[in-house]
Design an enzyme around this catalytic site. Structure first.
Site, PDB file in Angstrom:
ATOM      1  N   GLU A   1       0.830  -1.206   0.000  1.00  0.00           N
ATOM      2  CA  GLU A   1       0.000   0.000   0.000  1.00  0.00           C
ATOM      3  C   GLU A   1       0.866   1.260   0.000  1.00  0.00           C
ATOM      4  OE1 GLU A   1      -3.581   2.149   2.550  1.00  0.00           O
ATOM      5  OE2 GLU A   1      -2.066   0.967   3.603  1.00  0.00           O
TER       6      GLU A   1
ATOM      7  N   GLU B   1     -11.531   2.498   5.888  1.00  0.00           N
ATOM      8  CA  GLU B   1     -10.447   2.945   6.767  1.00  0.00           C
ATOM      9  C   GLU B   1     -10.565   4.449   6.986  1.00  0.00           C
ATOM     10  OE1 GLU B   1      -5.841   1.686   7.390  1.00  0.00           O
ATOM     11  OE2 GLU B   1      -6.303   2.685   5.503  1.00  0.00           O
TER      12      GLU B   1
END
Length: 266
Positions: free
Chosen positions: A142, A239
């Site tokens: 990520e 998130e």
């Protein structure tokens, strides 16, 4: 077809203790969850909450080192590779208990231009992918923006794309956080269309405030529809930091919630 949203239990439902957040997420209509680190609890305790609530664990991170002391991963740090290898074994215990199918490897704080850090990171990615492949687990990378995490090694989607191409997308995939991409590069829709074949997980939050995906810079109904149009069948991790009580901000989620769920005022 609709996106399959996973509540991020590190950021959402923080009104509850960590293990109780599994119950809260299920009651709110989520059938999947993700979280950063489960390692303060035993694998058995986490698995019990997953099974009790009939949840799928979409994602969590490999151990990042000493988070409280400032570590943000180990993969690009030459002096921490023995610790990294130990962390993979620990993560596998939790993966086997929870049935998760993807783990995120954090890179750590190191200059992206440092050749030694780059070589170390690539070797770490290969090692972790090889260790997880036998368990049928995808390794995810990520890119994280430098505003939220100054000094993070993997701070550009192009770098992640190159490393995945080197390693092989059957073993390593992109964790595409729309929040980070919008801050770093913008042009989220075109990036989704181009990068979806190597994407193993998607995450969302409003930009710039990292709250519920319901306003600010991005057109969320369009983007959720775009995921359907592109045929994305994976999870979408939520998130984000709720503006207030988690349930009070779930109005955006109501159309996607399980029947009979109580998503709050919205």
């Amino acid at each position: 077809m609709m996106p399959d949203f996973a509540a991020n239990l590190t950021m959402m439902f923080t009104e509850h203790e960590f293990l109780d957040r599994f119950d809260a997420a299920a009651e709110a209509g989520f059938d999947a969850v993700e979280f950063l680190f489960p390692y303060d609890h035993t694998p058995e305790a986490v698995a019990e909450r997953v099974l009790r609530n009939e949840l799928t664990v979409a994602l969590f991170n490999l151990p990042p080192g000493d988070w409280a002391a400032g570590d943000r991963g180990l993969a690009a740090l030459p002096s921490r590779q023995a610790e990294l290898r130990d962390s993979v074994a620990r993560a596998r215990d939790y993966a086997q208990a929870t049935g998760v199918g993807r783990l995120h490897l954090m890179a750590g704080l190191a200059p992206a231009s440092d050749p030694e850090a780059g070589s170390t990171y690539r070797n770490a990615v290969r090692y972790c992918a090889e260790q997880l492949a036998g368990d049928g687990i995808d390794l995810l990378l990520e890119p994280i923006n430098s505003r939220d995490m100054p000094g993070y090694f993997l701070n550009h989607f192009g770098m992640a794309e190159r490393i995945i191409a080197e390693t092989g997308p059957s073993r390593v995939k992109l964790q595409f956080d729309l929040y980070h991409h919008q801050i770093m590069h913008g042009d989220v829709t075109m990036a989704l269309r181009r990068l979806l074949p190597i994407t193993g997980h998607i995450q969302v939050a409003s930009v710039p405030s990292r709250h519920e995906p319901d306003n600010e810079e991005l057109n969320w109904p369009f983007l959720f529809g775009e995921l359907d149009r592109l045929g994305y069948g994976g999870f979408v991790g939520c998130e984000y930091r709720p503006r207030a009580a988690t349930r009070d901000g779930l109005g955006w989620f109501r159309p996607y919630a399980a029947p009979g769920a109580t998503t709050g005022r919205g």
